[in-house]
Scaffold this active site. Structure first.
Site, PDB file in Angstrom:
ATOM      1  N   LYS A  71      23.803  40.034  41.921  1.00 27.51           N
ATOM      2  CA  LYS A  71      23.304  40.574  40.657  1.00 27.51           C
ATOM      3  C   LYS A  71      22.902  39.417  39.754  1.00 27.51           C
ATOM      4  CE  LYS A  71      23.450  44.127  38.797  1.00 27.51           C
ATOM      5  NZ  LYS A  71      24.583  44.918  38.323  1.00 27.51           N
ATOM      6  N   HIS A  72      21.674  39.433  39.277  1.00 32.25           N
ATOM      7  CA  HIS A  72      21.187  38.430  38.335  1.00 32.25           C
ATOM      8  C   HIS A  72      21.418  37.003  38.844  1.00 32.25           C
ATOM      9  CE1 HIS A  72      19.973  41.357  35.372  1.00 32.25           C
ATOM     10  NE2 HIS A  72      21.132  41.969  35.541  1.00 32.25           N
ATOM     11  N   ASN A 114      28.513  26.766  35.235  1.00 34.86           N
ATOM     12  CA  ASN A 114      29.726  26.394  35.947  1.00 34.86           C
ATOM     13  C   ASN A 114      30.275  27.593  36.709  1.00 34.86           C
ATOM     14  OD1 ASN A 114      29.955  23.683  35.013  1.00 34.86           O
ATOM     15  ND2 ASN A 114      30.939  24.367  33.135  1.00 34.86           N
ATOM     16  N   HIS A 165      21.482  25.769  39.463  1.00 38.03           N
ATOM     17  CA  HIS A 165      20.796  26.252  38.251  1.00 38.03           C
ATOM     18  C   HIS A 165      19.368  26.657  38.593  1.00 38.03           C
ATOM     19  CE1 HIS A 165      23.930  25.117  35.410  1.00 38.03           C
ATOM     20  NE2 HIS A 165      24.046  23.978  36.057  1.00 38.03           N
TER      21      HIS A 165
END
Length: 392
Positions: free
Chosen positions: A67-68, A231, A392
């Protein structure tokens, strides 16, 4: 097909949008059903990398629920116990294959967060997996192949609009990757770092007894972290994630978030939850929501008059805070991975409360001695991997 046009980008106002290959080669995917969007493909490509690496590292069929652009759960395909089947709402008589077990465990890690998930499978999607997935609310799936029976089942989801993507299992991406932020192009080498048993050789605690099952669980935690927005901290037990704390600015907040999810996973294995008297016709998402509220500090939201009647046949007894603490205290043999070093021993203190006995983190903090000392206080086994796994 070198380019696939998307309805829009991250948000509806972001147009035009597409995915394409910069080198002019064909995309390594085939859309078998539906029309995946921008975020769907971000989830698909990140999740497939995760399950492919899990399969490579463990030799077991692997699955993830995304999810996301972060995993709600990931797991390998070990058999389910009767308790697992009850906890994950597996219909009686449903035959389960290893890849189906992997997905059921991955989704079961955090069923609330897996609502409307993107599914990734390391192996061919079979009818057993599709039959279970047919019962769940999900946006789409990526796998290297599908049986004809599975594909027909999946095509019935979402009124025939369920997203089904097939990916070339032999696809190898370029060694250099790029992305644009604020009109500026970033370029870096792909993170091809291999996570395996060798990474866990540097045991820095007094207790150096790291059993095989803990080795596999630590590998699962580290590979999961490799594809979790940083993180991040990940708790794993018995071949599946049970708590993923993603995208927090503070390491201790990652550890607390992952720990609270691990606690919730374990509380769902209690008789209090397994024996909740749900209405016969209650839908799966409503059942998940009711369980989440029932085991929270806001349980009155589902137990007060006028509310409990909507989901239960009879009003359940509260699961008291003391009862929950006592039950969580019986949890043990949990592993914990961190994508960067623990700066303070408070992370170990929090992990211990969720039954963590084995830890893997890069090391390199100026307070490593304090972190090791805290782990030794609880006779934990801790490995310093020497490798940061930011994503990221």
């Amino acid at each position: 097909m070198t380019e696939f046009e998307l309805k829009y980008g991250t948000n509806p106002n972001q147009k035009p949008a597409s995915i394409f290959m910069k080198d002019g080669f064909d995309l390594p995917i085939e859309v078998l059903n539906g029309r995946p969007g921008y975020i769907n493909f971000l989830d698909a490509f990140n999740s497939y990398q995760l399950v492919r690496e899990l399969k490579e590292a463990t030799g077991l069929p692997s699955a993830a629920s995304f999810k996301h652009v972060s995993p709600a759960g990931a797991a390998v395909g070990t058999p389910l116990t009767e308790l697992d089947r009850k906890m994950y709402f597996v219909p009686e008589g449903l035959e389960l294959s290893p890849i189906a077990c992997a997905y059921i465990r991955a989704r079961g890690a955090d069923r609330l967060c897996s609502y409307g998930d993107w599914v990734a499978l390391s192996d061919t999607c079979d009818s057993a997996t599709a039959n279970y997935l047919r019962l769940e609310v999900s946006d789409g799936i990526i796998a290297p192949d599908y049986t004809s029976e599975a594909l027909e089942i999946l095509k019935t989801k979402k009124g025939g609009k369920y997203n089904v993507v097939k990916i070339d299992k032999n696809y190898i991406p370029r060694e250099v990757e790029e992305k644009d932020v604020f009109g500026i192009t970033f370029r870096q080498g792909r993170n091809n770092f291999k996570i395996n048993e060798e990474l866990l050789r540097n045991i820095v605690t007094k207790n150096k007894n790291l059993p095989k099952n803990a080795v596999m669980d630590l590998i699962i935690s580290l590979i999961t972290l490799k594809y979790t927005q940083s993180n991040s901290v990940c708790y794993v037990k018995d071949g599946q994630t049970i708590g993923v704390g993603a995208g927090q600015q503070s390491r201790i907040h990652c550890t607390r978030l992952a720990g609270s999810k691990a606690d919730n996973w374990y509380l769902r294995r209690s008789e209090h939850v397994l024996n909740l008297p749900f209405l016969d016709n209650i839908k799966r998402p409503e059942r998940d929501n009711a369980i989440d509220v029932y085991i929270s500090s806001e349980c009155d939201d589902v137990l007060r008059d006028g509310e409990w009647q909507k989901v239960f046949k009879t009003k359940p007894a509260p699961f008291t805070e003391q009862e929950k603490r006592d039950f969580i205290a019986t949890q043990t043999s949990v592993t914990c991975g961190s994508d960067a070093f623990f700066p303070f021993g408070d992370n170990i203190e929090r992990a211990r409360k969720s039954g963590v006995c084995f830890v893997a983190e890069p090391g390199g903090s100026i307070r490593d001695d304090n972190v090791i000392e805290t782990a030794d206080k609880y006779n934990m086994v801790m490995c310093f991997t020497g490798m940061r796994l930011f994503h990221h």
